[in-house]
Enzyme design. Structure first.
Site: not given
Length: 186
Positions: A37, A51
């Site tokens: 990401s 995360h």
């Protein structure tokens, strides 16, 4: 290689992390987490940070989405487990790299897929030759309606074909639905 697929917020990441912890514990090995990401805005930055908080502190994280076959080849001797999260995000980033500022309605999607194919093949080759247990997370995109816009339709096609290649090579494939793991291969 283990492939974990499912919809958004289905529990794929949680399953990948749990399997990685189990595999690493059995051999007292280290885990490399490859995060694909990009923090493109504040909301995405918060998601990435959230995360990170869910992963064990001793895991090493590599943030990137380019040439991941090379990363796996270079790092697999040092890590018992490699988690690659996530293929569809990697594809999105690569597609935007390739497309640049061009209008998505006029892209040559056949040329794009020809450009992506050797990169996916190299990733698969690196996974097959790795000493590490490789866990790959991807999104299952084929369960909804066909998107209205060309970019979304082509992305769905490309991601579907990539997921098929990954599943074919994987020893295990898991589908996660509403937090429930359904092993569909292996």
């Amino acid at each position: 290689m283990i492939l974990i697929t499912g919809g958004a917020r289905s529990g794929k990441s949680h399953l990948a992390e749990r399997i990685a912890n189990q595999k690493a514990a059995t051999c007292e090995g280290k885990v490399l987490y490859i995060a694909t990401s990009l923090a493109t805005d504040d909301e995405m930055s918060r998601r990435i940070e959230q995360h990170k908080l869910t992963r064990p502190a001793q895991w090493r994280t590599h943030e990137g989405y380019r040439q991941l076959g090379n990363e796996i080849r270079q790092q697999s001797a040092f890590f018992a487990v490699v988690v690659l999260e996530c293929i569809t995000t990697m594809l999105t980033n690569l597609i935007f790299d390739w497309a640049g500022d061009n209008d998505p309605d006029y892209l040559d999607y056949l040329a794009l897929e020809r450009w992506l194919e050797p990169q996916i093949d190299d990733l698969l080759k690196a996974c097959a030759g790795s000493q590490s247990e490789i866990i790959i997370v991807t999104n299952e995109l084929g369960c909804g309606i066909v998107p209205e816009y060309p970019l979304a339709r082509h992305f769905l096609d490309i991601a579907g074909r990539v997921n098929q290649k990954l599943a074919q090579q994987a020893n295990e494939v898991h589908l996660v639905v509403s937090g429930i793991d359904v092993k569909i291969k292996g």
